[in-house]
Design an enzyme around this catalytic site. Sequence first.
Site, PDB file in Angstrom:
ATOM      1  N   HIS A 151       0.811  -1.217   0.000  1.00 55.54           N
ATOM      2  CA  HIS A 151       0.000   0.000   0.000  1.00 55.54           C
ATOM      3  C   HIS A 151       0.843   1.266   0.000  1.00 55.54           C
ATOM      4  O   HIS A 151       0.383   2.328  -0.422  1.00 55.54           O
ATOM      5  CB  HIS A 151      -1.012  -0.029   1.155  1.00 55.54           C
ATOM      6  CG  HIS A 151      -2.221  -0.823   0.801  1.00 55.54           C
ATOM      7  ND1 HIS A 151      -2.252  -2.196   0.907  1.00 55.54           N
ATOM      8  CD2 HIS A 151      -3.412  -0.455   0.266  1.00 55.54           C
ATOM      9  CE1 HIS A 151      -3.427  -2.629   0.482  1.00 55.54           C
ATOM     10  NE2 HIS A 151      -4.146  -1.599   0.092  1.00 55.54           N
TER      11      HIS A 151
ATOM     12  N   ASP B 258      -4.656  -8.382  -4.017  1.00 54.92           N
ATOM     13  CA  ASP B 258      -4.817  -9.457  -3.044  1.00 54.92           C
ATOM     14  C   ASP B 258      -5.106 -10.791  -3.715  1.00 54.92           C
ATOM     15  O   ASP B 258      -4.699 -11.844  -3.223  1.00 54.92           O
ATOM     16  CB  ASP B 258      -5.935  -9.113  -2.055  1.00 54.92           C
ATOM     17  CG  ASP B 258      -5.420  -8.305  -0.863  1.00 54.92           C
ATOM     18  OD1 ASP B 258      -4.234  -8.452  -0.521  1.00 54.92           O
ATOM     19  OD2 ASP B 258      -6.194  -7.522  -0.292  1.00 54.92           O
TER      20      ASP B 258
END
Length: 584
Positions: A208, A475
Amino acid sequence: MSFAIHGLAVARGVAIGRAVLVASSRLDVVHNFIQPDQVKSEIARLNAARDAVIEELQRLLATMPKDAPGELSGVLEVHLLLLQDPSIGAETRRWVVERHYNAEWALTSQLEVLTRQFDQMEDEYLRERKADVEQVVERVLRHLKGAALPVTAAAARREPRQHDLALDDTLDVPLVLVAHDLSPADMLQFKQSVYAGFVTDVGGKTSHTAIVARSMDIPAVVGARSASQLVRQDDWVIIDGDAGVIIVDPSPIILAEYGYKQRQGELERGRLARLKNTPAVTLDGQRIDLLANIEEPGDTAAALAVGAVGVGLFRSEFLFMGRQGKLPGEDEQYAAYRAAVEGMHGLPVTIRTVDVGADKPLDESRHDAAHLNPALGQRAIRWCLAEPAMFLTQLRAILRAAAHGQVQILIPMLAHASEIRQTLELIDKAREQLDQRGLAYGPVKLGAMIEVPAAALSLRLFLRYFDYLSIGTNDLTQYTLAIDRADESVANLYDQLHPAVLRLVADTISEGARLGKPVAVCGEMAGDPDMTRLLLGLGLRSFSMHPSQILQVKQEVLRADVSKLTDWAQAVLESDEPAALLEG
């Protein structure tokens, strides 16, 4: 002497500037620029912390037991002398006065200078005194932390050193950030900063930290291992975000070469900007929706500036992070969501429910020490269902915001039918609670993220309950390949073109089309222009990405003929080496 450090390229472009080290030592402190009118109060904080440590050491000396080793009192006396040494006191204050660093940052910056000096000493005994300096600084920092007040980050005018004038003869010198690691909350703070680029020792291409770097549209390199130890405070640094290279102390020839490359990049961005109002339609007439991923309501301006036709992902977790456990209330969240909805002027806004855990912790801690692998633990919807009061608060806020425009709710990391049922029940309960309170709310479409392989293999179940799907390729890749996407040691194995990942993406797109349910991709794959033709060929018609990536992807859309891409995309899908066909 010029040298290069290699890492992972995560945000394109070139940045040239002076290095600002954040947490360059093992001490974890807040790093902020202060306003000029805060200099006196910040120096007062430094002096108060130093005086408190002096008093503490003097008290220890006065109360020391008679049978204590003589070396112990000797160490304390050395520490007292160090606290009064100008190389610590006066020089630390200089960082505050001249650089406008906050007290903690000034102290660790001076520690960086002193430890390097100790490391270069030939005498072994003197080299070992570095530990005394570190211990003194740690004591002062502990006192500062207890008394520290937040300071406002602000741009600082920086004086170039005399021998740097050939590189930049202005006072406003660009800054590049060099750190061991940065949390998502830290990155969000830097969105309003003066930094032209950044480098971290750790991280992967879809960590992130990297994602927010791309949203800031600044050059960045992560996974550079020892950059924060090799780069010194105020070194001149070139960040090549295309090649994943950092060049320290560049020669005039290298600097000129990269200056040219930097200018070419700016010209290319100018050319792309002309596409803002051009509809995203392929050569064969296929209309493509290009949506924006945002982290905060103010990002809607950037989305509209590049012609986004809506928000495909509002990462609501950024409202929750860095608050020392004090979660945002319903009214605060409602105000934020309403601001985003109104900021898009009638265009749809997809709000993802809070997705914390793994590399997005709620607090400042980078890792969850209580669990062996937080990426597989209680994150996203798992945490929400475990804290229904918190989840209901967010759901009510989103539903209320829906009264002001088009809103879609997106649920992350679902895998089980029981999770789907619990989520839908809580959404119904949130509506009931709003009815009881007489508060207005609007209709919402419900969507699920496909980011767990179990979800990608249970599409019919998901499409029975949800209006649309959004594929989180970051993910999905991580969990399909069992690779922590924030771990640079396995970054070479993280492959969004792995046949298994592509198969799950393709099946999700085709199953959605078969049942007439929209499917979007909101992961980093959507914003990669090298992947645009493949996704179009697989049938994708809705891409959601950071605003900084939209125009590049639009350019690829405008050049594409989907009728000629379908067979090629199937060949890529069936290949053992998809990357080879993609490059071809």
